[in-house]
Design a protein around this motif. Sequence first.
Motif, PDB file in Angstrom:
ATOM      1  N   VAL A 101       1.731   4.736  10.335  1.00 16.02           N
ATOM      2  CA  VAL A 101       3.080   5.197  10.665  1.00 16.02           C
ATOM      3  C   VAL A 101       3.963   4.004  11.023  1.00 16.02           C
ATOM      4  CG1 VAL A 101       4.461   6.577  12.265  1.00 16.02           C
ATOM      5  CG2 VAL A 101       2.238   7.428  11.479  1.00 16.02           C
ATOM      6  N   GLY A 102       5.107   3.915  10.348  1.00 20.24           N
ATOM      7  CA  GLY A 102       6.067   2.849  10.619  1.00 20.24           C
ATOM      8  C   GLY A 102       5.771   1.556   9.882  1.00 20.24           C
ATOM      9  N   GLU A 103       4.625   1.474   9.203  1.00 20.29           N
ATOM     10  CA  GLU A 103       4.257   0.238   8.495  1.00 20.29           C
ATOM     11  C   GLU A 103       4.076   0.459   7.000  1.00 20.29           C
ATOM     12  OE1 GLU A 103       0.938  -1.697  10.353  1.00 20.29           O
ATOM     13  OE2 GLU A 103       1.671  -1.266  12.384  1.00 20.29           O
ATOM     14  N   THR A 104       3.409   1.536   6.639  1.00 21.33           N
ATOM     15  CA  THR A 104       3.197   1.847   5.221  1.00 21.33           C
ATOM     16  C   THR A 104       3.569   3.303   4.974  1.00 21.33           C
ATOM     17  OG1 THR A 104       0.870   2.463   5.584  1.00 21.33           O
ATOM     18  CG2 THR A 104       1.332   0.161   5.014  1.00 21.33           C
ATOM     19  N   GLN A 105       3.800   3.628   3.711  1.00 22.46           N
ATOM     20  CA  GLN A 105       4.144   4.986   3.311  1.00 22.46           C
ATOM     21  C   GLN A 105       2.935   5.654   2.656  1.00 22.46           C
ATOM     22  OE1 GLN A 105       7.323   6.494   3.713  1.00 22.46           O
ATOM     23  NE2 GLN A 105       7.683   4.699   4.987  1.00 22.46           N
ATOM     24  N   PRO A 106       2.791   6.960   2.817  1.00 17.32           N
ATOM     25  CA  PRO A 106       1.720   7.642   2.083  1.00 17.32           C
ATOM     26  C   PRO A 106       1.977   7.539   0.585  1.00 17.32           C
ATOM     27  CG  PRO A 106       3.169   9.236   3.191  1.00 17.32           C
ATOM     28  CD  PRO A 106       3.554   7.887   3.687  1.00 17.32           C
ATOM     29  N   ARG A 107       0.948   7.178  -0.166  1.00 15.81           N
ATOM     30  CA  ARG A 107       1.075   7.068  -1.611  1.00 15.81           C
ATOM     31  C   ARG A 107       1.324   8.443  -2.226  1.00 15.81           C
ATOM     32  NH1 ARG A 107      -3.240   3.792  -0.228  1.00 15.81           N
ATOM     33  NH2 ARG A 107      -4.778   5.414  -0.765  1.00 15.81           N
ATOM     34  N   ASP A 108       2.012   8.461  -3.362  1.00 17.22           N
ATOM     35  CA  ASP A 108       2.221   9.722  -4.070  1.00 17.22           C
ATOM     36  C   ASP A 108       0.872  10.326  -4.442  1.00 17.22           C
ATOM     37  OD1 ASP A 108       4.937   9.483  -3.904  1.00 17.22           O
ATOM     38  OD2 ASP A 108       5.185   8.622  -5.910  1.00 17.22           O
ATOM     39  N   ASN A 109       0.724  11.626  -4.183  1.00 16.87           N
ATOM     40  CA  ASN A 109      -0.502  12.353  -4.526  1.00 16.87           C
ATOM     41  C   ASN A 109      -1.759  11.724  -3.928  1.00 16.87           C
ATOM     42  OD1 ASN A 109       0.778  14.384  -6.143  1.00 16.87           O
ATOM     43  ND2 ASN A 109       1.007  12.836  -7.759  1.00 16.87           N
TER      44      ASN A 109
END
Length: 527
Positions: free
Chosen positions: A192-200
Amino acid sequence: MTQKILYVRLPCNPIFPIGVVYLADHIHKLFPEIEQRIFDMGTVAPLDFGASLEKCVDEYQPTLLVFSWRDIQIYAPVGGRGGNPLQYAFEFYYAKNPLKKLHGALGGMRVTAAYYGELWRNLGLIKRGLKRAKKYNPQARSIIGGGAVSVFYEQLEDKLPEGTIVSVGEGELLLEKLLRGENFQNERCYVVGETQPRDNMIHEAPTPLEKTACDYDYIERMWPEFKYYLQENDFYLGIQTKRGCPHNCYYCIYTVVEGKQVRVNPADEVVAEMRQLYNRGIRNFWFTDAQFIPAKKYIPDAIELLQKIYDSGMNDIHWAAYIRADNLTPELCDLMVKTGMNYFEIGISSGSQELVRKMRMGYNLRVVLQNCRDLRAAGYNELVSVNYSFNVLDERIETIRQTIAYHRALEEVFGVDKVEPAIFFIGLQPHTHLEEYALENDILKPDYNPMSLMPWTAKKLLWNPEPLGSLFGEVCLQAWENNPNDFGREVMAILEQRFGRADLEDALNAPMSGSVSHEKLPVTSNQ
């Protein structure tokens, strides 16, 4: 600095926390020098949640908190959260009596308040626990996972403390890499706050893991509440014999959370784990697999396991599981009875082969029925729960009549008192084919919130579309009024009274082509 891991099982019904137990066992086998403790809030009184968590953190002073969150979505035909959410919803949406509609509205408000209260409470406990841990170890951090997180990981992103690692699906390898100081970003997770959840991301395949028997001597030492689950004989303690589900059912999330690759745990290890619990007085076991026999290729594994259980001398146990009854054989049926199976669930969703095919469930209902006859012939005389999910796809009067015919055929096999119809209306979940269908057909908007319980969203997520939605609402309301303690059987009785029963052969045969059009519905009224 020596790591000290505190596993916090967030409040839920007191169901044995098998995921947390297996995670702690895995880490102990790899890092025996690391201190670990489980704090199970399922055994804590609600008024003590916050204070008990802080007390535990004060005493233990962890460097890493691993939170397990089991439940978020609430659609179910059972009581809980201050009432029966399905009943309240149907009263509010479908009751013709204004007082009944008001009762549903008030009940729904209580359920909604309880739902959002639990959501905010759990998020508060996560923040409170981490803040308390940082008081003793400023570098302390948190991981959050579990069934609820795996489904709603995208919606939770802006609600969790910065730096929280959000784990989707299995967490063993993620935690292992974190403890080794290795890069863990290729696991199904984000920070959280550092990376984004990858698509799918949820659709990515988990890494296979060799599972050995859980060391319950160790678990008992590091989990103070363990004996809570040993004190009552009616607890079914979880045992996992495999992970993964190869099927593609239209509304199910299991297959993406656990992955389509089935990974079978060695039979000797499963029996050794059962033996440890057996020696502690446990006689009831629940095989927590998505499906105990997921496909025909796993029949030999199931036979090997049951034979080894039988040979182990644990001949006074009972066990239960979800079972794809189309994969039973006479040999398996015999072993199931001899090893003490006293309950199983079949998730066929419909007694119409046509609808089973459209829901991509892979069941052959004719084979299921014959295999149930084999199981009864082997001496099985215990309870069978059959899950029916009415009105999912292309339901119409004729398919309702077919489901009645099929259910009555199961009752002829096992006995009316032994076949319990569990009536579900699907709670639409993210990452499923049903969600895709709803988005493609403009039933849901792309920016909808699957965690919302507002009436305009909840009616769509509690899947019961027209033209049959009102009819099922009326039938269910009548069933609750007539016989609330035997809701499923009452629903079946009312449907048969109104629409009759098809020939069994019609239920067992599915047309392979042709479009489906909804029949004109008869005029009905509350009776």
